[in-house]
Enzyme design. Sequence first.
Site, PDB file in Angstrom:
ATOM      1  N   CYS A 258      -4.296  -9.274   4.177  1.00  0.00           N
ATOM      2  CA  CYS A 258      -5.499  -8.583   4.640  1.00  0.00           C
ATOM      3  C   CYS A 258      -5.400  -7.133   4.179  1.00  0.00           C
ATOM      4  O   CYS A 258      -4.305  -6.565   4.190  1.00  0.00           O
ATOM      5  CB  CYS A 258      -5.574  -8.634   6.168  1.00  0.00           C
ATOM      6  SG  CYS A 258      -6.978  -7.711   6.840  1.00  0.00           S
TER       7      CYS A 258
ATOM      8  N   CYS B 259     -12.902  -9.755   8.565  1.00  0.00           N
ATOM      9  CA  CYS B 259     -12.276  -9.255   9.797  1.00  0.00           C
ATOM     10  C   CYS B 259     -13.071  -8.023  10.197  1.00  0.00           C
ATOM     11  O   CYS B 259     -13.040  -7.002   9.507  1.00  0.00           O
ATOM     12  CB  CYS B 259     -10.814  -8.894   9.530  1.00  0.00           C
ATOM     13  SG  CYS B 259     -10.018  -8.097  10.936  1.00  0.00           S
TER      14      CYS B 259
ATOM     15  N   CYS C  44      -8.198  11.621   4.399  1.00  0.00           N
ATOM     16  CA  CYS C  44      -9.453  10.897   4.161  1.00  0.00           C
ATOM     17  C   CYS C  44     -10.650  11.840   4.295  1.00  0.00           C
ATOM     18  O   CYS C  44     -10.731  12.629   5.235  1.00  0.00           O
ATOM     19  CB  CYS C  44      -9.581   9.739   5.154  1.00  0.00           C
ATOM     20  SG  CYS C  44     -11.083   8.778   4.888  1.00  0.00           S
TER      21      CYS C  44
ATOM     22  N   CYS D  36      -1.278  -6.949   6.981  1.00  0.00           N
ATOM     23  CA  CYS D  36      -2.518  -6.177   6.805  1.00  0.00           C
ATOM     24  C   CYS D  36      -2.190  -4.781   6.292  1.00  0.00           C
ATOM     25  O   CYS D  36      -1.435  -4.048   6.942  1.00  0.00           O
ATOM     26  CB  CYS D  36      -3.252  -6.030   8.134  1.00  0.00           C
ATOM     27  SG  CYS D  36      -3.538  -7.590   8.966  1.00  0.00           S
TER      28      CYS D  36
ATOM     29  N   ARG E 224      -8.936 -10.361  18.210  1.00  0.00           N
ATOM     30  CA  ARG E 224      -7.649  -9.645  18.215  1.00  0.00           C
ATOM     31  C   ARG E 224      -7.649  -8.505  19.215  1.00  0.00           C
ATOM     32  O   ARG E 224      -8.492  -7.598  19.151  1.00  0.00           O
ATOM     33  CB  ARG E 224      -7.308  -9.106  16.817  1.00  0.00           C
ATOM     34  CG  ARG E 224      -5.942  -8.399  16.809  1.00  0.00           C
ATOM     35  CD  ARG E 224      -5.463  -8.038  15.413  1.00  0.00           C
ATOM     36  NE  ARG E 224      -5.528  -9.165  14.533  1.00  0.00           N
ATOM     37  CZ  ARG E 224      -6.181  -9.177  13.374  1.00  0.00           C
ATOM     38  NH1 ARG E 224      -6.800  -8.104  12.960  1.00  0.00           N
ATOM     39  NH2 ARG E 224      -6.200 -10.260  12.637  1.00  0.00           N
TER      40      ARG E 224
ATOM     41  N   CYS F  51     -14.931  10.215  10.709  1.00  0.00           N
ATOM     42  CA  CYS F  51     -14.838   9.323  11.878  1.00  0.00           C
ATOM     43  C   CYS F  51     -14.145  10.082  13.030  1.00  0.00           C
ATOM     44  O   CYS F  51     -12.969  10.455  12.903  1.00  0.00           O
ATOM     45  CB  CYS F  51     -14.066   8.066  11.517  1.00  0.00           C
ATOM     46  SG  CYS F  51     -14.620   7.314   9.968  1.00  0.00           S
TER      47      CYS F  51
ATOM     48  N   CYS G  53     -10.532   9.353  14.292  1.00  0.00           N
ATOM     49  CA  CYS G  53      -9.452   8.993  13.373  1.00  0.00           C
ATOM     50  C   CYS G  53      -8.492  10.136  13.047  1.00  0.00           C
ATOM     51  O   CYS G  53      -8.895  11.189  12.529  1.00  0.00           O
ATOM     52  CB  CYS G  53     -10.039   8.442  12.085  1.00  0.00           C
ATOM     53  SG  CYS G  53      -8.739   7.804  10.999  1.00  0.00           S
TER      54      CYS G  53
HETATM   55  N1  SAM Z   1     -10.412   3.899   5.840  1.00  0.00           N
HETATM   56  C1  SAM Z   1     -10.800   2.556   6.012  1.00  0.00           C
HETATM   57  C2  SAM Z   1     -12.043   2.403   6.856  1.00  0.00           C
HETATM   58  O1  SAM Z   1     -12.264   3.207   7.757  1.00  0.00           O
HETATM   59  O2  SAM Z   1     -12.808   1.467   6.613  1.00  0.00           O
HETATM   60  C3  SAM Z   1      -9.701   1.686   6.565  1.00  0.00           C
HETATM   61  C4  SAM Z   1      -8.754   2.226   7.612  1.00  0.00           C
HETATM   62  S1  SAM Z   1      -9.459   2.660   9.193  1.00  0.00           S
HETATM   63  C5  SAM Z   1      -8.151   3.543   9.934  1.00  0.00           C
HETATM   64  C6  SAM Z   1      -9.584   1.095  10.037  1.00  0.00           C
HETATM   65  C7  SAM Z   1     -10.132   1.088  11.424  1.00  0.00           C
HETATM   66  O3  SAM Z   1      -9.169   1.562  12.337  1.00  0.00           O
HETATM   67  C8  SAM Z   1     -11.348   1.915  11.735  1.00  0.00           C
HETATM   68  O4  SAM Z   1     -12.530   1.344  11.298  1.00  0.00           O
HETATM   69  C9  SAM Z   1     -11.303   1.966  13.251  1.00  0.00           C
HETATM   70  O5  SAM Z   1     -12.030   0.879  13.795  1.00  0.00           O
HETATM   71  C10 SAM Z   1      -9.819   1.832  13.562  1.00  0.00           C
HETATM   72  N2  SAM Z   1      -9.273   3.075  14.138  1.00  0.00           N
HETATM   73  C11 SAM Z   1      -8.996   4.219  13.477  1.00  0.00           C
HETATM   74  N3  SAM Z   1      -8.545   5.167  14.315  1.00  0.00           N
HETATM   75  C12 SAM Z   1      -8.531   4.621  15.547  1.00  0.00           C
HETATM   76  C13 SAM Z   1      -8.172   5.102  16.840  1.00  0.00           C
HETATM   77  N4  SAM Z   1      -7.764   6.354  17.030  1.00  0.00           N
HETATM   78  N5  SAM Z   1      -8.270   4.254  17.891  1.00  0.00           N
HETATM   79  C14 SAM Z   1      -8.700   2.981  17.705  1.00  0.00           C
HETATM   80  N6  SAM Z   1      -9.053   2.482  16.506  1.00  0.00           N
HETATM   81  C15 SAM Z   1      -8.980   3.285  15.444  1.00  0.00           C
HETATM   82 FE1  SF4 Z   2     -11.072   7.599   6.837  1.00  0.00          FE
HETATM   83 FE2  SF4 Z   2     -10.090   7.142   9.253  1.00  0.00          FE
HETATM   84 FE3  SF4 Z   2     -12.696   6.914   8.840  1.00  0.00          FE
HETATM   85 FE4  SF4 Z   2     -10.996   5.091   7.741  1.00  0.00          FE
HETATM   86  S1  SF4 Z   2     -11.387   5.441   9.919  1.00  0.00           S
HETATM   87  S2  SF4 Z   2     -12.729   6.120   6.759  1.00  0.00           S
HETATM   88  S3  SF4 Z   2      -9.217   6.412   7.333  1.00  0.00           S
HETATM   89  S4  SF4 Z   2     -11.481   8.811   8.675  1.00  0.00           S
END
Ligand code: SAM
Ligand code: SF4
Length: 331
Positions: free
Chosen positions: A142, A202, A67, A111, A274, A71, A74
């Site tokens: 979802c 959600c 990606c 989901c 949740r 973030c 992530c």
């Molecule tokens: N890429 C898309 C986005 O960010 O909108 C969808 C997938 S993203 C992995 C979905 C959510 O997972 C993120 O917004 C975050 O809140 C949660 N998430 C991701 N990594 C995480 C982590 N290490 N611990 C807790 N929540 C996490």
């Molecule tokens: Fe990409 Fe992870 Fe951010 Fe979702 S949460 S936009 S998968 S970096």
Amino acid sequence: MLDIVEQAPAALPVILAATRWPLDAALALLQLPFNDLLYQAHQVHRQHFDVNEVQLSTLLNIKSGGCPEDCAYCPQSARYDTGLETTGLMTVDAVIAAALQAKAAGATRFCMGAAWRSPKDREVEQVAQLVSAVKDLGLETCVTLGMLKPKQADRLKTAGLDYYNHNLDTSPEHYGNVITTRTYNDRLETLDAVRDAGINVCCGGIVGLGETLQDRAGLLCQLANLPTPPESVPINQLVRVEGTPLAEVAPVDCFDVVRTIAAARIMMPNAFVRLSAGRSELGEAGQALAYFAGANSIFYGEQLLTTPNPQQNEDRELFLKLGIRAMAGTA
Ligand code: SAM
Ligand code: SF4
Ligand code: DTB
């Protein structure tokens, strides 16, 4: 005089929406003595839900890693070396097989998550096929695909999408310390597009991103003060993954996760709250407290997107000990 009366109906809802949950009220909740907060949250929970019923959603990572976003939490960001394998979008047959397993195990919602910043129209079309196929199995659907344009949301609605997950993650003030490649406002715009398309929202966040108590209150206010609050509110505890910038941040106290759940329950009484990522760290007693505080939905299955989650038999055993039932499907 007549003027004032005539203006009142139009002006009133706006004023109410803006002040539904002021920051100091949310902060005061989070600062209550633990027992007072849990007592209040449990009463609200009891007024709005069967407190012995929990909804089960199963997650599937339909497109993993690579990606472009940054973030800081992530493992799927291409910017961090987390050793994660990058995959293309899963086939319809593979997704159906996973959804059938989830349904057989007792989940009512499936989901699907994709590690995209924002999907291309062609990708939305592919996901629409997945949504229709899963919906045909009698599961609620979802997806979480990143930022969405109004037409894309409309297309997913037509395909049978029930919920779109798009988290605000944290307060507007702390947001820039965690993500720089998209703005808070971008996220709010996607939520608007989803809501306008008639899809259930959600939307939740993460505790443990190095935020203050004010930031937690700020996130909850953003959620509770949306024009229509989300139907589903995932509260995640940060899963600290090696290679991500937040890998070494101080772990969150279990009671702070429970407090956040309790405040979410009070502030969004009609939402399914949740208990999301971080259940493994909470242990049985921590999870039981979270259910008492108003959590009534979980991710059910041994994997979240890329990290471990409790085994299904562990959840079933805990439910048995607590007299909790899995919610029956409605789809
Ligand atoms: N890429 C898309 C986005 O960010 O909108 C969808 C997938 S993203 C992995 C979905 C959510 O997972 C993120 O917004 C975050 O809140 C949660 N998430 C991701 N990594 C995480 C982590 N290490 N611990 C807790 N929540 C996490
Ligand atoms: Fe990409 Fe992870 Fe951010 Fe979702 S949460 S936009 S998968 S970096
Ligand atoms: C949400 O709020 N939590 C889920 C889901 N929505 C997509 C994701 C949690 C991800 C935890 C880290 C991982 O497994 O990669």
